[in-house]
Design an enzyme around this catalytic site. Sequence first.
Site, PDB file in Angstrom:
ATOM      1  N   TYR A 102       0.745  -1.191   0.372  1.00  0.00           N
ATOM      2  CA  TYR A 102       0.190  -0.114   0.482  1.00  0.00           C
ATOM      3  C   TYR A 102       0.833   1.083  -0.016  1.00  0.00           C
ATOM      4  O   TYR A 102       0.517   1.925  -0.902  1.00  0.00           O
ATOM      5  CB  TYR A 102      -0.671  -0.066   0.821  1.00  0.00           C
ATOM      6  CG  TYR A 102      -2.053   1.419   1.286  1.00  0.00           C
ATOM      7  CD1 TYR A 102      -3.177   1.519   0.683  1.00  0.00           C
ATOM      8  CD2 TYR A 102      -0.613   2.287   2.812  1.00  0.00           C
ATOM      9  CE1 TYR A 102      -4.036   2.449   0.675  1.00  0.00           C
ATOM     10  CE2 TYR A 102      -2.030   3.251   1.937  1.00  0.00           C
ATOM     11  CZ  TYR A 102      -3.533   3.277   2.341  1.00  0.00           C
ATOM     12  OH  TYR A 102      -4.171   5.087   1.553  1.00  0.00           O
ATOM     13  N   LYS A 149       1.126   4.170  -3.042  1.00  0.00           N
ATOM     14  CA  LYS A 149       0.696   5.996  -2.650  1.00  0.00           C
ATOM     15  C   LYS A 149       2.085   6.499  -2.641  1.00  0.00           C
ATOM     16  O   LYS A 149       2.044   7.688  -3.051  1.00  0.00           O
ATOM     17  CB  LYS A 149       0.110   5.723  -0.918  1.00  0.00           C
ATOM     18  CG  LYS A 149      -0.736   4.920  -0.696  1.00  0.00           C
ATOM     19  CD  LYS A 149      -2.285   5.041  -1.492  1.00  0.00           C
ATOM     20  CE  LYS A 149      -3.610   4.787  -1.430  1.00  0.00           C
ATOM     21  NZ  LYS A 149      -4.492   5.048  -2.137  1.00  0.00           N
TER      22      LYS A 149
END
Length: 196
Positions: free
Chosen positions: A166, A170
Amino acid sequence: MGLVKGNCGCYWGIKGHWSRNCSPVCEIANKNYYSRRGIAPRRTFWSVSNKSLVHLDANSLMIDYENVFYYTTDITSNKAIIESSERIRQDHGNPSVLINNAGVANGKTILEESEDERRRVFNVDILAHFSLVREFLPDMIKHNHGHIVTVASTASFLARPQLVSYSCCKTALIAFHEGLSQELRMRHNARKVRTT
């Protein structure tokens, strides 16, 4: 949308993009949400001009609201994004605002996370952003009008255990945003297509 409007003016001033003839009010916007289970990202288009709200979601939604339209779409599939984008353009026109805020996380360590789970995170959290921008940016450039909002996360700056994939996505979104901003200005001469 109020948060977006507030941030737009601040960002445009910092970047030297003040314009009297371009309002940060969204004519047609794309936002992303999540299903109740948090595993099915949903994209939403909102139109002030014809007061339509269009949701793209992996799950079929059957909520009946006036001027709200649902398109079942797997945003991990580029083909599905292209097909839904074509239908949206036919039904609602081109969006002039694209808010990329999709994100999923597995909550597993690098060793626990399967290859399929990791690829799903990358497909939703970064690759879908590329696909949607490729679909809707050409019309914004053509009219030299539009806004692309890329929502990253504090995970861009601080990778936590069990959120490594994740965080990688990002972080990639920050580079995506910065590169897109430069391409719009230096390659497309589309200074009124804003990025936030």
